[in-house]
Design a protein around this motif. Structure first.
Motif, PDB file in Angstrom:
ATOM      1  N   LYS A  20       6.850  -2.748  16.600  1.00  0.00           N
ATOM      2  CA  LYS A  20       6.876  -1.288  16.691  1.00  0.00           C
ATOM      3  C   LYS A  20       7.231  -0.653  15.351  1.00  0.00           C
ATOM      4  CE  LYS A  20       7.889  -1.135  21.633  1.00  0.00           C
ATOM      5  NZ  LYS A  20       8.720  -0.550  22.707  1.00  0.00           N
ATOM      6  N   GLU A  21       8.127  -1.294  14.608  1.00  0.00           N
ATOM      7  CA  GLU A  21       8.460  -0.786  13.276  1.00  0.00           C
ATOM      8  C   GLU A  21       7.250  -0.873  12.357  1.00  0.00           C
ATOM      9  OE1 GLU A  21      11.763  -3.222  12.233  1.00  0.00           O
ATOM     10  OE2 GLU A  21      13.238  -1.967  13.272  1.00  0.00           O
ATOM     11  N   LEU A  22       6.506  -1.976  12.452  1.00  0.00           N
ATOM     12  CA  LEU A  22       5.294  -2.141  11.655  1.00  0.00           C
ATOM     13  C   LEU A  22       4.242  -1.105  12.044  1.00  0.00           C
ATOM     14  CD1 LEU A  22       4.003  -4.015   9.492  1.00  0.00           C
ATOM     15  CD2 LEU A  22       3.022  -5.325  11.376  1.00  0.00           C
ATOM     16  N   ARG A  23       4.114  -0.843  13.336  1.00  0.00           N
ATOM     17  CA  ARG A  23       3.185   0.176  13.825  1.00  0.00           C
ATOM     18  C   ARG A  23       3.500   1.543  13.230  1.00  0.00           C
ATOM     19  NH1 ARG A  23       4.754   1.392  19.659  1.00  0.00           N
ATOM     20  NH2 ARG A  23       6.404   2.412  18.479  1.00  0.00           N
ATOM     21  N   ASN A  24       4.778   1.902  13.176  1.00  0.00           N
ATOM     22  CA  ASN A  24       5.165   3.196  12.627  1.00  0.00           C
ATOM     23  C   ASN A  24       4.935   3.266  11.123  1.00  0.00           C
ATOM     24  OD1 ASN A  24       5.895   3.810  15.214  1.00  0.00           O
ATOM     25  ND2 ASN A  24       8.101   3.714  14.872  1.00  0.00           N
ATOM     26  N   GLU A  25       5.111   2.139  10.433  1.00  0.00           N
ATOM     27  CA  GLU A  25       4.828   2.100   8.992  1.00  0.00           C
ATOM     28  C   GLU A  25       3.328   2.292   8.741  1.00  0.00           C
ATOM     29  OE1 GLU A  25       6.394  -1.610   7.682  1.00  0.00           O
ATOM     30  OE2 GLU A  25       8.488  -1.034   8.016  1.00  0.00           O
ATOM     31  N   LEU A  26       2.513   1.720   9.629  1.00  0.00           N
ATOM     32  CA  LEU A  26       1.064   1.912   9.504  1.00  0.00           C
ATOM     33  C   LEU A  26       0.693   3.383   9.722  1.00  0.00           C
ATOM     34  CD1 LEU A  26      -1.810   0.860   9.213  1.00  0.00           C
ATOM     35  CD2 LEU A  26      -1.766   0.216  11.630  1.00  0.00           C
ATOM     36  N   LEU A  27       1.365   4.045  10.644  1.00  0.00           N
ATOM     37  CA  LEU A  27       1.110   5.472  10.867  1.00  0.00           C
ATOM     38  C   LEU A  27       1.483   6.293   9.648  1.00  0.00           C
ATOM     39  CD1 LEU A  27       2.319   5.814  14.578  1.00  0.00           C
ATOM     40  CD2 LEU A  27      -0.026   6.053  13.728  1.00  0.00           C
ATOM     41  N   LEU A  28       2.481   5.840   8.920  1.00  0.00           N
ATOM     42  CA  LEU A  28       2.835   6.518   7.669  1.00  0.00           C
ATOM     43  C   LEU A  28       1.689   6.409   6.667  1.00  0.00           C
ATOM     44  CD1 LEU A  28       4.914   7.960   5.870  1.00  0.00           C
ATOM     45  CD2 LEU A  28       5.795   5.713   5.233  1.00  0.00           C
ATOM     46  N   LEU A  29       1.076   5.231   6.594  1.00  0.00           N
ATOM     47  CA  LEU A  29      -0.094   5.078   5.725  1.00  0.00           C
ATOM     48  C   LEU A  29      -1.231   5.986   6.187  1.00  0.00           C
ATOM     49  CD1 LEU A  29      -0.414   1.222   5.008  1.00  0.00           C
ATOM     50  CD2 LEU A  29       0.442   3.006   3.501  1.00  0.00           C
ATOM     51  N   LEU A  43       0.826  -1.208   0.000  1.00  0.00           N
ATOM     52  CA  LEU A  43       0.000   0.000   0.000  1.00  0.00           C
ATOM     53  C   LEU A  43       0.858   1.255   0.000  1.00  0.00           C
ATOM     54  CD1 LEU A  43      -2.823  -1.046   2.489  1.00  0.00           C
ATOM     55  CD2 LEU A  43      -3.054  -0.686   0.030  1.00  0.00           C
ATOM     56  N   TRP A  44       1.976   1.200   0.694  1.00  0.00           N
ATOM     57  CA  TRP A  44       2.898   2.348   0.692  1.00  0.00           C
ATOM     58  C   TRP A  44       3.401   2.606  -0.731  1.00  0.00           C
ATOM     59  CZ3 TRP A  44       7.966   3.480  -0.510  1.00  0.00           C
ATOM     60  CH2 TRP A  44       8.473   4.686   0.016  1.00  0.00           C
ATOM     61  N   ASN A  45       3.773   1.540  -1.444  1.00  0.00           N
ATOM     62  CA  ASN A  45       4.218   1.700  -2.836  1.00  0.00           C
ATOM     63  C   ASN A  45       3.121   2.327  -3.688  1.00  0.00           C
ATOM     64  OD1 ASN A  45       6.678   0.537  -2.228  1.00  0.00           O
ATOM     65  ND2 ASN A  45       6.145  -1.486  -3.012  1.00  0.00           N
ATOM     66  N   GLU A  46       1.899   1.873  -3.503  1.00  0.00           N
ATOM     67  CA  GLU A  46       0.782   2.402  -4.285  1.00  0.00           C
ATOM     68  C   GLU A  46       0.568   3.893  -4.001  1.00  0.00           C
ATOM     69  OE1 GLU A  46      -1.283   1.120  -6.619  1.00  0.00           O
ATOM     70  OE2 GLU A  46      -0.078  -0.697  -6.690  1.00  0.00           O
ATOM     71  N   CYS A  47       0.613   4.261  -2.736  1.00  0.00           N
ATOM     72  CA  CYS A  47       0.407   5.670  -2.370  1.00  0.00           C
ATOM     73  C   CYS A  47       1.502   6.553  -2.944  1.00  0.00           C
ATOM     74  CB  CYS A  47       0.356   5.816  -0.851  1.00  0.00           C
ATOM     75  SG  CYS A  47      -1.096   5.059  -0.079  1.00  0.00           S
ATOM     76  N   GLU A  48       2.703   6.015  -3.051  1.00  0.00           N
ATOM     77  CA  GLU A  48       3.824   6.781  -3.570  1.00  0.00           C
ATOM     78  C   GLU A  48       3.813   6.890  -5.085  1.00  0.00           C
ATOM     79  OE1 GLU A  48       7.025   8.264  -2.258  1.00  0.00           O
ATOM     80  OE2 GLU A  48       5.426   8.647  -0.831  1.00  0.00           O
ATOM     81  N   LEU A  49       3.441   5.816  -5.767  1.00  0.00           N
ATOM     82  CA  LEU A  49       3.649   5.740  -7.217  1.00  0.00           C
ATOM     83  C   LEU A  49       2.396   5.948  -8.048  1.00  0.00           C
ATOM     84  CD1 LEU A  49       6.079   2.651  -7.338  1.00  0.00           C
ATOM     85  CD2 LEU A  49       6.671   5.077  -7.450  1.00  0.00           C
TER      86      LEU A  49
END
Length: 496
Positions: free
Chosen positions: A236-245, A196-202
């Motif tokens: 915790k790293e996954l949690r922060n990635e979700l906050l980025l989304l 999803l991060w890739n999709e939001c970026e590209l």
């Protein structure tokens, strides 16, 4: 007859154990298509030979001349199109095998017969995005292995802009969002978040298509689970990635109100201020949050998301009504609370970063909740904080906050003569303060004195007008600035 056909396919697989030839791709795609049709017709005897063919397809196609793969572009597209259709097969093993082939081809490395960019060109012309979407749609969430394989294919495709756009256009993103509910301890969730991060970026428009109540609801549910049970470093790293989304969605007006209605906003407000104020009945207790970089970045990410929601009246109403969020931001600026446990928890560097962000956040939020800020004595705290700080970044942030709020009802009077005197001091001490701070100080003086005789009188009492007039001198540097200091000085003199 069926047994002879199966034996023939198995024999072919033994002959081509090292990989199929590019020149045979047309025949290969026909063979795969026929086997798939037989399986769809209920002939389960062909499942094993088809899976064996697909296993060999995970190996690089063999070329007899250097340019053969480029000359057979259409044959490659046709073969991958047939492989893509197998993602919708009702047979589990076939879906898995086809997914592994496509994942391998899309993620090819330097040892493969062509570059990743060329492989993705082939995939982009193979209508593979539709097949991946169909595969995700027909995969039950309970079958984690197949779902993970489908998402891995999606992830590899999403790394290229053209394929990311195709995946967005066929409506595959919502299936990825739903896959996040499988539980954060499964690899499915981490792959889904990265995709999803890739999709939001590209993919232009991908964030807008995700701006739905259901998406925000899923993000909230996963975040609650991560906050309450995710205590490992990778959690915790996954949690922060979700906050980025979440930050992508928070920046889209269509989804902002959903943060308030789903309760995600309250979750962010509560945990962004969990260390400062112990609010009962929250998923994670303050003592669980450490001063480590992951928890610190979580706090900063949550504050950032809330700031992005500043254009939503519903969200700002929730932020103003929250018992701890605004006070928590002010706490880090209050010099009388310098020894508070929440401030001692961080290193000096982290505390300074948090103070700069708190000032920036207040600059975005105060126009929407000015009464709350005044009730907490925010103006006096910021002025006192600015008095004792010498760092340029902190002073600049203070000035930005004061500039943003000076025009609000009651703020001119609240800042009063103290703020006027401080600004005149900054303008006068030319050798001690950089150009940007002196210009901001002049701009704030102009706002403080505009239609405010009491503040203008303070400027006169302190002989401030001659100080401001010194800013009218034209220098060579003025020609290169977007807004010359002399122009700001004229405005300040006029208001004073």
């Amino acid at each position: 007859l069926r047994e002879r056909q199966v034996a023939t396919v198995i024999r072919l697989c033994k002959i081509y154990e090292e990989g199929f030839f590019i020149c045979d791709l047309q025949s290969l795609s026909e063979l795969i298509s026929i086997l798939g049709e037989q399986i769809d017709a209920g002939e389960e005897i062909f499942v094993e030979p088809l899976c064996e063919v697909l296993r060999i397809c995970t190996k690089p196609f063999i070329k007899e001349i250097a340019s053969e793969e480029y000359r057979n572009f259409q044959s490659l597209c046709d073969t991958l199109r047939v492989l893509g259709k197998l993602l919708g097969s009702p047979v589990r093993n076939v879906k898995l095998a086809a997914g592994q082939v496509l994942e391998t081809y899309a993620g090819a490395d330097g040892g493969q017969p062509a570059t990743i960019s060329y492989h993705h060109q082939v995939l982009a012309n193979s209508q593979i995005a539709e097949s991946v979407s169909a595969g995700l749609a027909t995969t039950p969430s309970e079958d984690r292995q197949v779902l993970l394989q489908m998402l891995r294919v999606f992830l590899e495709l999403s790394r290229t802009k053209e394929l990311a756009i195709q995946l967005h256009e066929v409506g595959a993103l919502q299936y990825v969002v739903e896959a996040m509910l499988c539980g954060f301890k499964t690899e499915v969730v981490s792959v889904a978040i990265e995709a999803l991060w890739n999709e939001c970026e590209l993919a232009p428009g991908a964030v807008t298509s995700l701006a739905k109540f259901r998406t925000v609801e899923v993000y909230r549910d996963v975040l609650v689970e991560l906050l309450s049970e995710g205590h490992r470093l990778q959690d915790k790293e996954l949690r922060n990635e979700l906050l980025l989304l979440c930050s992508y969605l928070a920046d889209v007006p269509e989804s902002q109100d959903f943060f308030a209605t789903t309760g995600l906003l309250d979750l962010l407000l509560t945990h962004a201020s969990a260390i400062e104020y112990d609010i009962p009945d929250q998923p994670v207790k303050p003592f669980v949050l450490t001063s480590g970089s992951e928890d610190f970045e979580m706090k900063r990410a949550m504050i950032h998301v809330v700031c992005l929601l500043a254009s939503s009246p519903a969200c700002m109403e929730g932020a103003a009504a929250h018992e701890a969020f605004i006070p928590a931001l002010i706490l880090h600026l209050d010099e009388q609370l310098a020894s508070h446990p929440a401030r001692r928890k961080y290193s000096r560097q982290h505390e300074r970063q948090l103070q700069v962000q708190a000032l920036s956040a207040l600059a975005a939020l105060v126009p929407c909740c000015s009464d709350r800020f005044l009730q907490l004595g925010g103006i006096d705290i910021v002025l006192e904080f600015m008095t004792v700080q010498s760092e340029e970044a902190l002073r600049t942030s203070c000035l930005h906050l004061l500039l943003t709020s000076a025009g609000l009802h009651g703020f001119q009077e609240q800042m009063g003569g103290r703020a006027v005197a401080m600004m005149l001091s900054l303008v006068k001490e030319r050798e001690l303060h950089p150009y940007s701070i002196r210009q901001d100080a002049m701009s704030l003086l102009s706002k403080l004195c505009h239609n405010c005789p009491d503040n203008a009188a303070v400027v006169g009492d302190l002989d401030g007008v001659p100080v401001l007039i010194q800013g009218l001198e034209w220098t060579v540097e003025e020609t290169t600035r977007d807004e010359p200091l002399s122009l700001t000085a004229v405005d300040a003199v006029w208001s004073a």
